[in-house]
Scaffold this motif. Sequence first.
Motif, mmCIF file in Angstrom:
data_model
loop_
_atom_site.group_PDB
_atom_site.id
_atom_site.type_symbol
_atom_site.label_atom_id
_atom_site.label_comp_id
_atom_site.label_asym_id
_atom_site.label_seq_id
_atom_site.Cartn_x
_atom_site.Cartn_y
_atom_site.Cartn_z
ATOM 1 N N GLY A 242 44.952 49.127 -8.925
ATOM 2 C CA GLY A 242 43.767 48.557 -9.557
ATOM 3 C C GLY A 242 42.806 47.977 -8.549
ATOM 4 N N ASP A 243 43.320 47.450 -7.466
ATOM 5 C CA ASP A 243 42.492 46.886 -6.410
ATOM 6 C C ASP A 243 43.377 46.695 -5.194
ATOM 7 O OD1 ASP A 243 43.365 43.820 -6.195
ATOM 8 O OD2 ASP A 243 43.436 44.469 -8.284
ATOM 9 N N ASP B 133 43.586 44.052 -3.294
ATOM 10 C CA ASP B 133 44.209 42.735 -3.195
ATOM 11 C C ASP B 133 45.666 42.846 -3.630
ATOM 12 O OD1 ASP B 133 41.908 41.352 -2.321
ATOM 13 O OD2 ASP B 133 41.184 41.170 -4.376
ATOM 14 N N THR B 134 45.887 43.484 -4.775
ATOM 15 C CA THR B 134 47.244 43.667 -5.274
ATOM 16 C C THR B 134 48.057 44.530 -4.322
ATOM 17 O OG1 THR B 134 46.440 43.492 -7.546
ATOM 18 C CG2 THR B 134 48.625 44.453 -7.238
ATOM 19 N N GLY C 99 37.083 44.695 -7.371
ATOM 20 C CA GLY C 99 37.858 43.465 -7.426
ATOM 21 C C GLY C 99 37.055 42.227 -7.712
ATOM 22 N N THR D 46 41.601 38.925 -9.016
ATOM 23 C CA THR D 46 42.596 39.799 -8.385
ATOM 24 C C THR D 46 43.236 39.130 -7.177
ATOM 25 O OG1 THR D 46 40.981 40.901 -6.941
ATOM 26 C CG2 THR D 46 41.315 41.834 -9.138
ATOM 27 N N LYS D 47 42.498 38.263 -6.519
ATOM 28 C CA LYS D 47 43.064 37.555 -5.369
ATOM 29 C C LYS D 47 44.104 36.531 -5.815
ATOM 30 C CE LYS D 47 39.142 38.442 -2.385
ATOM 31 N NZ LYS D 47 38.794 39.615 -3.209
ATOM 32 N N THR E 35 45.983 36.919 -8.461
ATOM 33 C CA THR E 35 47.144 37.748 -8.800
ATOM 34 C C THR E 35 47.904 38.131 -7.541
ATOM 35 O OG1 THR E 35 46.015 38.662 -10.743
ATOM 36 C CG2 THR E 35 47.887 39.901 -9.880
#
Length: 406
Positions: free
Chosen positions: A154-155, A157-158, A218, A222-223, A225
Amino acid sequence: MDSLPNVQEQPTIVIKVGTSSLLKTTEGTLHLSQMCVLCETVARIHKSGCRVVLVTSGAVGAGMFRLGLSERPKEVAKKQALAAIGQVHLMRYYEDIFNTIGIKCAQVLLTCDNLANRKQYVRARSTFTALFDMGVVPVVNENDTVAVEELKFGDNDTLSAQVAALVEAQWLFLLTDVDGLYTSNPNTDPDAVRIEVVENINDLHVDVGGAGTNVGTGGMVTKLTAARIACAAGCRTVICLSSGMGTQMEAAIRGESVGTAFLPAKKAAKGKKKWILAVPIRGEVAVADAGAKAILHGLSLVMHHVVNCTGDFRVQDCVRVTDADGNELARGLVNYASETIRESLTAASEAKLHVGEEWEDDLDGPPECIHGNNICVTYVETLAKSSTLTNLTNGYETGSGDENEN
């Protein structure tokens, strides 16, 4: 610049850089000066004795610029094609810059499906270990050309948090276009205050609304998460300003206050429980107070502690476990499908019983909705002190926004 602290064991540092840090969106080109600063910083940290992983975004955006597109397409196939075009463009410059400053790099493309598969997860970890032993800096991105929509990170960051857990990193740096997490959006609220240290994400009361640019996916949500995943794996996470990457990451490693730091778990997830952090979440199970206490003490979640179930999932799918207020407590592999749990909830409600109160092992199966061995707690205790490279090996166990398209 002051040298970094010396340590006996090589610490591992994951650095995630987003699209807006790599691309000049108004000019439609790569931000080469920023890329050079990034690579030089990675090189200094690497040469100081650390193992470094660079998680990069920007492939789709770079592909858009190569083809002269101003808007990100909606069709999945077109986005995947742009990622294929842009990824080779990005890696060409990473290779050239790193080679110029004496660093060898390697491209590693991952999908959520890779890490969700236990065997592939272990093989990926072995590959990273081999690259570290060779003195190579892995440059990681999601393999968009083969990833299916329902199995995407999804991004990035994850993705970076999953990689940090995979390689047992001590530090995760999320480089963004703001200098940390604020109590509200600093662009619209003059009273917004930067939060220097976060000990428990569930205790945060901040406004993190808003996504990124026309080439990214993002944002600050998201960060958070990513920080939850990384902290559960024993990794200290820092959100900091990408324009200060030349000095801020090394300052944070030396123990200075930079951006927003999320403190790691005292007791990090290990082995299979760490892998559970990489398995896609298929649904959610809410529990009563007794169930929450059991989970936080490392016990199994029994059926009569379940109070609600959302989503559609199958046996051994991963679900998020929350308390009555919706706070995430853990993630785990369920013993029962969502349909079975909902039927139990309905039957218990009609009989005015707690779900599972008359559960019989021989007839209904084991009483555990999720066994304790298959639960990874994400609502974790954290270190109450600052961690620097000098105490990484003995302080704890190891095991808005920047727009992150791949």
